[in-house]
Design a protein around this motif. Structure first.
Motif, PDB file in Angstrom:
ATOM      1  N   CYS A 155      69.062  10.257 -34.509  1.00 47.64           N
ATOM      2  CA  CYS A 155      68.112   9.712 -35.479  1.00 47.64           C
ATOM      3  C   CYS A 155      66.690   9.877 -34.938  1.00 47.64           C
ATOM      4  CB  CYS A 155      68.384   8.242 -35.742  1.00 47.64           C
ATOM      5  SG  CYS A 155      70.014   7.937 -36.438  1.00 47.64           S
ATOM      6  N   THR A 156      65.922  10.717 -35.561  1.00 47.44           N
ATOM      7  CA  THR A 156      64.545  10.945 -35.153  1.00 47.44           C
ATOM      8  C   THR A 156      63.637  10.791 -36.362  1.00 47.44           C
ATOM      9  OG1 THR A 156      64.825  13.324 -35.510  1.00 47.44           O
ATOM     10  CG2 THR A 156      65.207  12.509 -33.281  1.00 47.44           C
ATOM     11  N   ALA A 157      62.322  10.866 -36.125  1.00 50.24           N
ATOM     12  CA  ALA A 157      61.366  10.760 -37.223  1.00 50.24           C
ATOM     13  C   ALA A 157      61.649  11.869 -38.241  1.00 50.24           C
ATOM     14  CB  ALA A 157      59.952  10.870 -36.673  1.00 50.24           C
ATOM     15  N   PRO A 158      61.461  11.611 -39.548  1.00 49.26           N
ATOM     16  CA  PRO A 158      60.822  10.419 -40.123  1.00 49.26           C
ATOM     17  C   PRO A 158      61.785   9.302 -40.518  1.00 49.26           C
ATOM     18  CG  PRO A 158      61.085  12.050 -41.829  1.00 49.26           C
ATOM     19  CD  PRO A 158      61.653  12.654 -40.573  1.00 49.26           C
ATOM     20  N   THR A 159      63.001   9.274 -39.984  1.00 46.96           N
ATOM     21  CA  THR A 159      63.862   8.131 -40.277  1.00 46.96           C
ATOM     22  C   THR A 159      63.270   6.875 -39.656  1.00 46.96           C
ATOM     23  OG1 THR A 159      65.208   8.413 -38.302  1.00 46.96           O
ATOM     24  CG2 THR A 159      65.921   9.594 -40.269  1.00 46.96           C
ATOM     25  N   ARG A 160      63.690   5.736 -40.139  1.00 47.15           N
ATOM     26  CA  ARG A 160      63.124   4.462 -39.705  1.00 47.15           C
ATOM     27  C   ARG A 160      63.874   3.866 -38.524  1.00 47.15           C
ATOM     28  NH1 ARG A 160      61.629  -0.212 -44.180  1.00 47.15           N
ATOM     29  NH2 ARG A 160      59.641  -0.810 -43.251  1.00 47.15           N
ATOM     30  N   LEU A 161      65.039   4.403 -38.208  1.00 44.39           N
ATOM     31  CA  LEU A 161      65.908   3.762 -37.242  1.00 44.39           C
ATOM     32  C   LEU A 161      65.309   3.649 -35.835  1.00 44.39           C
ATOM     33  CD1 LEU A 161      69.352   5.210 -38.384  1.00 44.39           C
ATOM     34  CD2 LEU A 161      68.281   3.033 -38.979  1.00 44.39           C
ATOM     35  N   PRO A 162      64.623   4.676 -35.303  1.00 48.66           N
ATOM     36  CA  PRO A 162      64.026   4.491 -33.964  1.00 48.66           C
ATOM     37  C   PRO A 162      63.030   3.342 -33.920  1.00 48.66           C
ATOM     38  CG  PRO A 162      64.111   6.816 -34.532  1.00 48.66           C
ATOM     39  CD  PRO A 162      64.459   6.064 -35.777  1.00 48.66           C
ATOM     40  N   GLU A 163      62.234   3.194 -34.988  1.00 53.72           N
ATOM     41  CA  GLU A 163      61.247   2.110 -35.015  1.00 53.72           C
ATOM     42  C   GLU A 163      61.925   0.748 -35.140  1.00 53.72           C
ATOM     43  OE1 GLU A 163      60.885   4.953 -36.684  1.00 53.72           O
ATOM     44  OE2 GLU A 163      59.206   5.754 -35.536  1.00 53.72           O
ATOM     45  N   VAL A 164      63.030   0.702 -35.904  1.00 56.77           N
ATOM     46  CA  VAL A 164      63.786  -0.544 -36.007  1.00 56.77           C
ATOM     47  C   VAL A 164      64.301  -0.963 -34.637  1.00 56.77           C
ATOM     48  CG1 VAL A 164      65.896  -1.592 -36.912  1.00 56.77           C
ATOM     49  CG2 VAL A 164      64.446  -0.221 -38.418  1.00 56.77           C
ATOM     50  N   ALA A 165      64.887  -0.010 -33.911  1.00 61.07           N
ATOM     51  CA  ALA A 165      65.433  -0.306 -32.584  1.00 61.07           C
ATOM     52  C   ALA A 165      64.337  -0.793 -31.646  1.00 61.07           C
ATOM     53  CB  ALA A 165      66.115   0.935 -32.012  1.00 61.07           C
ATOM     54  N   TYR A 166      63.188  -0.115 -31.660  1.00 63.21           N
ATOM     55  CA  TYR A 166      62.088  -0.494 -30.773  1.00 63.21           C
ATOM     56  C   TYR A 166      61.564  -1.884 -31.107  1.00 63.21           C
ATOM     57  CZ  TYR A 166      57.530  -0.552 -28.529  1.00 63.21           C
ATOM     58  OH  TYR A 166      56.439  -0.922 -27.781  1.00 63.21           O
ATOM     59  N   ALA A 167      61.292  -2.133 -32.398  1.00 64.13           N
ATOM     60  CA  ALA A 167      60.734  -3.426 -32.801  1.00 64.13           C
ATOM     61  C   ALA A 167      61.705  -4.558 -32.494  1.00 64.13           C
ATOM     62  CB  ALA A 167      60.385  -3.400 -34.294  1.00 64.13           C
ATOM     63  N   TYR A 168      62.981  -4.344 -32.779  1.00 64.18           N
ATOM     64  CA  TYR A 168      63.988  -5.376 -32.515  1.00 64.18           C
ATOM     65  C   TYR A 168      64.015  -5.730 -31.025  1.00 64.18           C
ATOM     66  CZ  TYR A 168      68.551  -7.552 -31.832  1.00 64.18           C
ATOM     67  OH  TYR A 168      69.558  -8.407 -31.460  1.00 64.18           O
ATOM     68  N   ALA A 169      64.151  -4.726 -30.164  1.00 63.75           N
ATOM     69  CA  ALA A 169      64.294  -4.994 -28.730  1.00 63.75           C
ATOM     70  C   ALA A 169      63.004  -5.513 -28.119  1.00 63.75           C
ATOM     71  CB  ALA A 169      64.752  -3.723 -28.017  1.00 63.75           C
ATOM     72  N   ARG A 170      61.868  -5.083 -28.613  1.00 59.89           N
ATOM     73  CA  ARG A 170      60.587  -5.578 -28.098  1.00 59.89           C
ATOM     74  C   ARG A 170      60.465  -7.073 -28.350  1.00 59.89           C
ATOM     75  NH1 ARG A 170      54.868  -6.068 -29.610  1.00 59.89           N
ATOM     76  NH2 ARG A 170      53.516  -4.879 -28.192  1.00 59.89           N
ATOM     77  N   ASN A 171      60.729  -7.486 -29.578  1.00 60.15           N
ATOM     78  CA  ASN A 171      60.637  -8.906 -29.907  1.00 60.15           C
ATOM     79  C   ASN A 171      61.677  -9.737 -29.165  1.00 60.15           C
ATOM     80  OD1 ASN A 171      58.430  -8.909 -31.731  1.00 60.15           O
ATOM     81  ND2 ASN A 171      59.735  -8.029 -33.312  1.00 60.15           N
ATOM     82  N   MET A 172      62.892  -9.229 -29.058  1.00 60.99           N
ATOM     83  CA  MET A 172      63.939  -9.972 -28.367  1.00 60.99           C
ATOM     84  C   MET A 172      63.664 -10.082 -26.872  1.00 60.99           C
ATOM     85  SD  MET A 172      66.124 -11.414 -30.239  1.00 60.99           S
ATOM     86  CE  MET A 172      67.332 -11.814 -28.969  1.00 60.99           C
ATOM     87  N   GLY A 173      63.126  -9.023 -26.283  1.00 55.90           N
ATOM     88  CA  GLY A 173      62.804  -9.076 -24.860  1.00 55.90           C
ATOM     89  C   GLY A 173      61.775 -10.145 -24.552  1.00 55.90           C
ATOM     90  N   ILE A 174      60.752 -10.254 -25.395  1.00 56.66           N
ATOM     91  CA  ILE A 174      59.725 -11.274 -25.203  1.00 56.66           C
ATOM     92  C   ILE A 174      60.295 -12.665 -25.451  1.00 56.66           C
ATOM     93  CG2 ILE A 174      57.522 -12.144 -26.082  1.00 56.66           C
ATOM     94  CD1 ILE A 174      56.760  -9.199 -26.629  1.00 56.66           C
ATOM     95  N   ALA A 175      61.085 -12.805 -26.523  1.00 58.72           N
ATOM     96  CA  ALA A 175      61.680 -14.106 -26.846  1.00 58.72           C
ATOM     97  C   ALA A 175      62.562 -14.611 -25.715  1.00 58.72           C
ATOM     98  CB  ALA A 175      62.488 -13.996 -28.141  1.00 58.72           C
TER      99      ALA A 175
END
Length: 280
Positions: A155-175
């Motif tokens: 899954c690479t651009a322009p699909t949304r999945l890489p950004e979903v994975a990044y945003a999810y893990a970034r927020n969870m790591g901080i939380a």
């Protein structure tokens, strides 16, 4: 993937192009459930990088065992070397770049930790600096590792999945890091001392808005028992732990929200469950 200071003022939001069916997706739109050999190798690489950072941080925290320190440094360097060699075998340029950037981020985070607290910093500035250190120190590896795993899955651009994975893990790591601070504070861990690497814990930072005296305590790095006792009294009086918990839950809620663009699947359900159970 913004790393500038302003991007840490609030939970990371998802801003990407519309989703597109990927060639590795199943007919119902869900990702194929199997793990690829490259994804398993990526997990091993991330584990080696994390272990290396733990070894190096242990030395930086200070110890009288000089020989042990040298072995720890060499062990960490060895793991980073092996991880770098394994990275070359992944065969995906973006995945290699992501993990290499995450390794660089861990060094940046260590540099930030040894810098003295800013004397005139406002509570908002101090919190932004705290979250950035958290991101560079560990959440970056989670976020960029998650994105790399999706890239390796095809899954690479322009699909949304890489950004979903990044945003999810970034927020969870901080939380998760904020909640770890809260748990250590409640367990009676001492955050004071003259260690070179010192970061004010989340509950204390969250009490600063209500009590200006916190700024002076942070500047002194809770130098003695009286400072520690005062800090605990302030946190209790102004609900610093509860405020920190609420912030962690907001990050987790944002992580859960970005999963909404994914199709229903057991994998999505597991990730959503982590946003709740992973903070307990």
């Amino acid at each position: 993937m913004r790393d500038d200071r302003a991007s840490f003022a609030r939970p990371f939001a998802l801003q990407t192009p519309p989703i597109r069916t990927d060639r590795r997706a199943t007919p119902d739109g869900a990702l194929a459930p199997e793990l690829l050999p490259t994804q398993i190798r990526l997990a091993q690489i991330i584990a080696m990088v994390h272990t290396a950072s733990v070894l190096h941080e242990g030395v930086a925290a200070g110890s009288g065992a000089a020989k042990g320190n040298k072995l720890a440094i060499l062990g960490g360097d060895f793991l980073l070397g092996r991880a770098s060699a394994a990275l070359a075998s992944l065969g995906a340029v973006e995945a290699v770049e992501l993990i290499a950037a995450a390794i660089a981020n861990t060094v940046e985070g260590a540099v930030l930790r040894i810098q003295p607290p800013m004397e005139a910093a406002a509570p908002a500035d101090a919190w932004d600096a705290y979250v950035k250190r958290v991101y560079l120190g560990g959440a970056s590896l989670m976020a960029k590792g998650a994105r790399a795993a999706v890239v390796l899955g095809g899954c690479t651009a322009p699909t949304r999945l890489p950004e979903v994975a990044y945003a999810y893990a970034r927020n969870m790591g901080i939380a998760q890091h904020i909640m770890e601070d809260v748990r250590e504070w409640e367990a009676g861990a001492s955050f004071g001392g003259d260690a070179e690497e010192w970061v004010a814990p989340a509950p204390l930072l969250c009490a600063w808005d209500a009590c200006p005296e916190v700024g002076a305590l942070i500047q002194r790095r809770l130098a003695d028992e009286s400072d520690i006792d005062m800090a605990r009294a302030i946190v209790d009086e102004h609900d610093g732990r509860h405020r920190a918990r609420d912030i962690a839950r907001r990050y987790a809620a944002q992580a859960r929200e970005v999963l909404g663009v994914l199709p229903e699947s057991s994998a999505r359900t597991a990730l959503e469950t982590l946003t709740v159970d992973g903070l307990e």
